[in-house]
Design an enzyme around this catalytic site. Structure first.
Site, short mmCIF file in Angstrom:
data_model
loop_
_atom_site.label_atom_id
_atom_site.label_comp_id
_atom_site.label_asym_id
_atom_site.label_seq_id
_atom_site.Cartn_x
_atom_site.Cartn_y
_atom_site.Cartn_z
N TYR A 525 0.86 -1.18 0.00
CA TYR A 525 0.00 0.00 0.00
C TYR A 525 0.90 1.23 0.00
O TYR A 525 2.06 1.16 0.46
CB TYR A 525 -0.89 0.01 1.25
N TYR A 559 -0.67 -10.18 -1.36
CA TYR A 559 0.44 -9.54 -0.65
C TYR A 559 0.54 -10.08 0.77
O TYR A 559 -0.45 -10.54 1.34
CB TYR A 559 0.27 -8.02 -0.65
N ARG A 580 -2.32 -12.43 1.97
CA ARG A 580 -3.72 -12.12 1.73
C ARG A 580 -4.04 -12.41 0.28
O ARG A 580 -3.24 -12.12 -0.62
CB ARG A 580 -4.00 -10.62 1.96
N HIS A 583 -7.18 -8.46 -3.68
CA HIS A 583 -8.50 -7.85 -3.47
C HIS A 583 -8.45 -6.34 -3.64
O HIS A 583 -7.38 -5.73 -3.55
CB HIS A 583 -9.00 -8.17 -2.06
N HIS A 585 -10.43 -2.92 -1.99
CA HIS A 585 -11.30 -2.52 -0.88
C HIS A 585 -12.32 -1.47 -1.31
O HIS A 585 -11.97 -0.57 -2.09
CB HIS A 585 -10.48 -1.86 0.24
#
Ligand code: BEZ
Ligand code: FE
Length: 661
Positions: A525, A559, A580, A583, A585
């Site tokens: 991120y 990630y 994870r 995806h 969000h």
């Protein structure tokens, strides 16, 4: 579960008690039909107090069939009370008894039926189970006399789950353990048989799964249904086969010392089971399996602790000076029990029950078998919250303390282990700052965030499923125009997102605020990339008049969660992976609607399946829900918004349904 070979290899006798049972939610509405079905037309309605709540509807349902009411039923069925009720019965020429209540009211109906031969319809409000037995215990001149006869058995039982919803949790727990005791002792009764075994094991399993969920929502219909079904099944066992040591002890404790009935059952049951365990190991294994435990007695004890039930006779007000008297009475007359009843054995059993120690059986290696009783301490801490003005806070803190005390006691947690836990939590807090939330990560990796998410958000099936927020959301991201590109030029497969927001009926929700955020192609991120200029791969949009929202981004990839803190230590120590599933969000907010926080997962991506999670290969925060796994197909045709692309691109089409408040 152990195979039941008894029915295959042995002959047996099973006597069914003929009763008609109407079971369900709202079944009280059928009571008038049930009266007519018995050919009756003049009802005497019995209770132990004026009817309230859902039960107050019964007189209305009976209408003109109701000729009289008697609300004075009392514990232990005193004959004086029966005689008073009998006068009312004769005065009004009643031809049918309808009883609404617990064991005392059922007892009064039975006492009247045995004297008049009138038919009985029972609507139980507790888990006593006596409504399906042909047994009556009455007290005259302070002595309780028990008898059994076919005319004592009620003709019809109307189980209405609604009538149990208001039973206070503490009473419910003890009443359910009372039912559990019927099932347990039926499994090792001298006249046990494979039919009763099946009923008993079903009752045990239902109580085992329902009781721990009761305190969180005492009006949970599924939980209450399980408990009431179990009460009926366990009552059927009680009416079909003989009971043993446990029932004898409770009878003596109640009769001699006046200890309360259901609470006494609750305290004594694990200890009576521990006493009998060596004589009936296979039966105990079946009970343990039904409760998902290793030792039946310890599993019952743990169930009671988890449900907040009493665990010591001391707590019920008994003095240990009374133990010898109870031993004497409990051993005075022989009675059937799988293990010989000796005075020393019963004395030991009662001392353990008096102090409330956990029966041994599942103690970890090297620990002393009987951990000291903590009940007194737990009780003191719970009592310290008793004046908390906010009742929810009082409940949550009290239950937290009960569970935490049980946890340290059941696992015999050492001082070094507890110190390690404190250091771990301290370091977790120290790792947090305005960009890093290690506590959220801990909650996520332990599945607690997902558990709270499921509890909070899975009750509106027409709404798009939610998913955890995660630690990388930043409130108030930069607002962007529809159609813009949020990738900030970062490399990756271009992705065109074209989603809609509607209400549950499919009507568009215009001008809804939609925050989106995701990781880059390498799984980071923007918050994790200090060299990056400004917020990237995160933005706020508004839906258009059709509820639509379109923008360019890049395809998210799998990630690893950050592992350079205490959570990483836990992941490492347990041999888990940190990944994870890929995806995107979304947080969708619109005044008048419930906020939706969710994620869309890339179908075909890694770490998706929940079976994989169990095998250690699924999403490390247990966040994937199958409804949220969607195709991100390779797109055809001209890219929207005049985008020129050399290689291929993908698209995401999806409709979110949000619920009005
Ligand atoms: C996330 O999806 O951003 C996330 C969720 C839970 C833990 C770590 C990351
Ligand atoms: Fe994420």
């Amino acid at each position: 579960m152990m195979a039941d070979t008894r029915g295959v290899t042995e002959n047996f006798t099973y006597t069914a008690n003929p009763a008609r049972v109407v079971f369900g939610v709202g079944t009280r509405a059928a009571v008038a039909d049930e009266v007519r079905r018995l050919g009756a037309g003049r009802v005497l309605l019995l209770s132990s107090r004026p009817l309230t709540g859902d039960a107050a509807a019964v007189p209305g349902v009976l209408g003109s069939l109701l000729v009289a009411q008697f609300d004075g039923a009392a514990m232990h069925t005193p004959v004086e009370v029966t005689e008073q009720a009998l006068r009312v019965l004769h005065e009004h020429r009643a031809d049918c008894l309808v009883a609404v209540g617990g064991g005392s009211v059922t007892g009064l109906a039975k006492a009247l039926a045995v004297r008049t031969d009138l038919p009985q319809i029972i609507l139980p409000t507790t888990y006593a189970g006596s409504e399906v037995t042909p047994v009556l215990g009455e007290t005259a001149d302070g002595r309780k006399v028990t008898r059994s006869a076919p005319e004592i058995l009620p003709e019809t039982v109307v189980y209405d789950v609604d009538l149990t919803l208001d039973l206070p949790v503490e009473i419910s727990v003890c009443s359910a353990v009372n039912a559990l005791a019927h099932a347990v002792e039926a499994l090792y009764a001298p006249d046990a048989n494979p039919i009763v075994d099946q009923l008993a094991l079903d009752a045990v399993a239902r109580i085992g799964r329902a009781l721990p969920r009761l305190a969180a929502d005492p009006r949970d219909v599924a939980v209450r249904t399980d408990l009431l079904r179990a009460a009926w099944l366990a009552g059927t066992c009680l009416g079909a086969v003989g009971m043993g040591l446990h029932h004898k002890l409770c009878h003596v404790l109640g009769g001699t010392l006046g200890l309360p009935h259901a609470q006494t059952h609750t305290v004594v049951l694990p200890h009576a089971m521990a006493y009998n365990a060596s004589a009936v190991p296979e039966t105990m294994e079946r009970i343990a399996a039904a409760l998902d435990g290793d030792s039946a007695a310890a599993a019952v004890y743990d169930l009671i602790v988890r449900s907040g039930g009493p665990t010591s006779l001391r707590q019920l007000g008994m003095s240990d000076n009374d133990i010898p008297r109870v031993v004497e009475q409990a051993t005075a007359m022989p009675y059937p029990n799988p293990r010989a009843v000796t005075a020393e054995g019963i004395e030991q059993l009662l001392r353990a029950a008096w102090s409330g120690t956990r029966p041994s059986g599942t103690v970890r290696d090297g620990a002393s078998p009987a951990a000291p009783d903590l009940t007194w301490l737990t009780d003191q801490v719970v009592a310290s919250f008793s004046e908390t003005p906010n009742p929810r806070l009082r409940h949550l803190l009290s239950d937290l303390v009960r569970h935490a005390h049980h946890y340290v006691s059941a696992n015999d947690v050492t001082q070094q282990e507890w110190q390690y836990a404190i250091d771990f939590l301290t370091r977790t807090g120290q790792k947090c700052d305005d960009k890093r939330q290690e506590f959220v990560l801990l909650s996520d990796t332990l599945g607690i965030s997902s558990a709270v998410d499921v509890l909070t958000n899975s009750r509106t099936p027409d709404t798009t499923a939610s998913a955890v927020l995660g630690p990388f959301y930043v409130p108030g991201p930069p607002e962007r125009e529809q159609g813009s590109d949020i990738s900030g030029g970062l490399p990756g497969t271009p992705l065109w997102v074209d989603v809609r927001v509607t209400d549950v009926g499919g009507d568009p929700v215009a001008d809804a605020m939609v925050d989106v955020w995701q990781a880059n192609q390498d799984g980071f991120y923007d918050l994790q990339l200090p060299d990056l200029d400004g917020p990237v791969l995160r933005a706020r949009f508004r839906t258009d008049g059709q509820g639509r929202l379109r923008f360019w981004t890049i395809l998210p990839s799998a990630y690893p969660i950050p592992v350079d803190g205490p959570v990483g230590e836990m992941i490492e120590a347990t041999g888990r992976h940190p990944w994870r599933a890929p995806h995107l969000h979304f947080l969708i907010a619109e005044p008048g609607f419930r906020q939706l926080i969710t994620q869309l997962f890339v179908a075909g991506g890694p770490y998706l399946s929940s079976e994989d999670t169990a095998a250690g290969r699924g999403d490390t925060v247990f966040g994937v829900k199958s409804e949220l796994v969607v195709e991100f197909p390779v797109a055809e045709g001209v890219p929207p918004e005049g985008k020129t692309l050399e290689n291929g691109w993908r698209r995401l089409d999806f409709t979110f349904h949000i619920t009005e408040l």
